[in-house]
Write a protein that holds these residues in place. Structure first.
Motif, mmCIF file in Angstrom:
data_model
loop_
_atom_site.group_PDB
_atom_site.id
_atom_site.type_symbol
_atom_site.label_atom_id
_atom_site.label_comp_id
_atom_site.label_asym_id
_atom_site.label_seq_id
_atom_site.Cartn_x
_atom_site.Cartn_y
_atom_site.Cartn_z
ATOM 1 N N CYS A 164 10.152 13.578 6.882
ATOM 2 C CA CYS A 164 11.361 13.098 6.168
ATOM 3 C C CYS A 164 12.227 11.864 6.822
ATOM 4 O O CYS A 164 12.280 10.871 6.059
ATOM 5 N N ALA A 165 12.297 12.161 8.217
ATOM 6 C CA ALA A 165 12.942 11.218 8.712
ATOM 7 C C ALA A 165 12.104 9.902 8.953
ATOM 8 O O ALA A 165 12.511 8.717 8.891
ATOM 9 N N TRP A 166 10.749 10.043 9.168
ATOM 10 C CA TRP A 166 9.693 9.114 9.191
ATOM 11 C C TRP A 166 9.880 8.307 7.652
ATOM 12 O O TRP A 166 10.083 7.056 7.858
ATOM 13 N N ALA A 167 9.962 8.884 6.698
ATOM 14 C CA ALA A 167 9.943 8.157 5.469
ATOM 15 C C ALA A 167 11.481 7.402 5.288
ATOM 16 O O ALA A 167 11.268 6.266 4.757
ATOM 17 N N ALA A 168 12.352 8.107 5.665
ATOM 18 C CA ALA A 168 13.725 7.377 5.717
ATOM 19 C C ALA A 168 13.805 6.096 6.534
ATOM 20 O O ALA A 168 14.048 5.071 6.259
ATOM 21 N N GLU A 169 13.036 6.101 7.716
ATOM 22 C CA GLU A 169 12.899 5.002 8.573
ATOM 23 C C GLU A 169 12.477 3.749 7.900
ATOM 24 O O GLU A 169 12.339 2.751 8.312
ATOM 25 N N HIS A 170 11.380 4.236 7.245
ATOM 26 C CA HIS A 170 10.233 3.212 6.831
ATOM 27 C C HIS A 170 10.506 3.104 5.297
ATOM 28 O O HIS A 170 9.509 2.379 4.542
ATOM 29 N N TRP A 171 11.776 3.258 4.564
ATOM 30 C CA TRP A 171 12.085 3.222 3.261
ATOM 31 C C TRP A 171 11.588 2.029 2.716
ATOM 32 O O TRP A 171 10.852 1.818 1.718
ATOM 33 N N ASP A 172 12.270 0.930 3.400
ATOM 34 C CA ASP A 172 12.010 -0.363 2.780
ATOM 35 C C ASP A 172 10.515 -0.921 2.772
ATOM 36 O O ASP A 172 9.967 -1.441 1.809
ATOM 37 N N GLU A 173 9.934 -0.438 3.927
ATOM 38 C CA GLU A 173 8.367 -1.038 3.948
ATOM 39 C C GLU A 173 7.587 -0.250 2.969
ATOM 40 O O GLU A 173 6.766 -0.706 2.228
ATOM 41 N N LEU A 174 7.922 0.967 2.649
ATOM 42 C CA LEU A 174 7.124 1.889 1.608
ATOM 43 C C LEU A 174 7.491 1.350 0.102
ATOM 44 O O LEU A 174 6.528 1.242 -0.562
ATOM 45 N N LEU A 175 8.752 0.943 -0.068
ATOM 46 C CA LEU A 175 8.924 0.488 -1.340
ATOM 47 C C LEU A 175 8.185 -0.908 -1.507
ATOM 48 O O LEU A 175 7.755 -1.133 -2.601
ATOM 49 N N ASP A 176 8.409 -1.968 -0.582
ATOM 50 C CA ASP A 176 7.652 -2.963 -0.643
ATOM 51 C C ASP A 176 6.186 -2.691 -0.644
ATOM 52 O O ASP A 176 5.874 -3.883 -1.471
ATOM 53 N N ALA A 177 5.517 -1.939 -0.016
ATOM 54 C CA ALA A 177 4.152 -1.753 -0.309
ATOM 55 C C ALA A 177 3.745 -1.411 -1.780
ATOM 56 O O ALA A 177 2.874 -1.952 -2.379
ATOM 57 N N ARG A 178 4.621 -0.525 -2.331
ATOM 58 C CA ARG A 178 4.387 -0.051 -3.564
ATOM 59 C C ARG A 178 4.508 -1.398 -4.687
ATOM 60 O O ARG A 178 3.876 -1.390 -5.714
ATOM 61 N N GLU A 179 5.602 -2.086 -4.484
ATOM 62 C CA GLU A 179 5.879 -3.003 -5.286
ATOM 63 C C GLU A 179 4.639 -4.156 -5.234
ATOM 64 O O GLU A 179 4.318 -4.585 -6.203
ATOM 65 N N SER A 180 4.344 -4.627 -4.005
ATOM 66 C CA SER A 180 3.149 -5.443 -3.843
ATOM 67 C C SER A 180 1.902 -4.992 -4.535
ATOM 68 O O SER A 180 1.079 -5.648 -5.023
ATOM 69 N N TYR A 181 1.622 -3.516 -4.452
ATOM 70 C CA TYR A 181 0.448 -3.037 -4.737
ATOM 71 C C TYR A 181 0.546 -3.100 -6.475
ATOM 72 O O TYR A 181 -0.394 -3.318 -7.194
ATOM 73 N N ASP A 182 1.587 -2.433 -7.023
ATOM 74 C CA ASP A 182 1.744 -2.513 -8.439
ATOM 75 C C ASP A 182 1.941 -3.904 -9.028
ATOM 76 O O ASP A 182 1.233 -4.075 -10.017
#
Length: 128
Positions: free
Chosen positions: A101-119
């Motif tokens: 969960c700490a890792w996901a919080a730290e990389h929150w923006d990157e994860l959202l950007d990756a999903r947006e880019s993929y979609d």
């Protein structure tokens, strides 16, 4: 008496929703988090896990029980009811879950950007 589980415990903006690390099925980590402070009844779990259908929640609980992570206890004391609680093995998942969960919080923006880019790319591919 335990305090009730907050309804917004797993808000859609919670980093756990983007966590790519799975502990069992899609809902297992959230169930473990709900049981972290002690036993809970099914109806208590339904409050923060309102996006999960009762059928799928039951399947996830059974899977966690089968895996030795959750213990199901049926009692007739004070009327028949069932409680679920973490076993020692299940409780041992808390530390790695915290790290994930700490890792996901730290990389929150990157994860959202990756999903947006993929979609976005997916929409482009299907519109051609």
């Amino acid at each position: 008496m335990r305090p009730p589980l907050p309804a917004d415990m797993f808000d859609e903006l919670c980093p756990s929703s983007l966590n790519p690390i799975r502990f069992g099925d899609k809902w297992a980590a959230l169930i473990v988090r709900c049981l972290e402070q002690g036993p809970r009844r099914f109806s208590e779990l339904r409050v923060p896990l309102r996006r999960v259908t009762p059928k799928v929640l039951t399947q996830s609980l059974r899977s966690l029980e089968r895996g030795g992570l959750v213990k199901r206890t049926a009692t007739t004391e004070g009327g028949p009811h069932v409680e679920y609680e973490l076993t020692p093995l299940g409780a041992s998942m808390i530390e790695p879950l915290d790290a994930a969960c700490a890792w996901a919080a730290e990389h929150w923006d990157e994860l959202l950007d990756a999903r947006e880019s993929y979609d976005h790319a997916l929409v482009q591919d299907t519109s051609v």
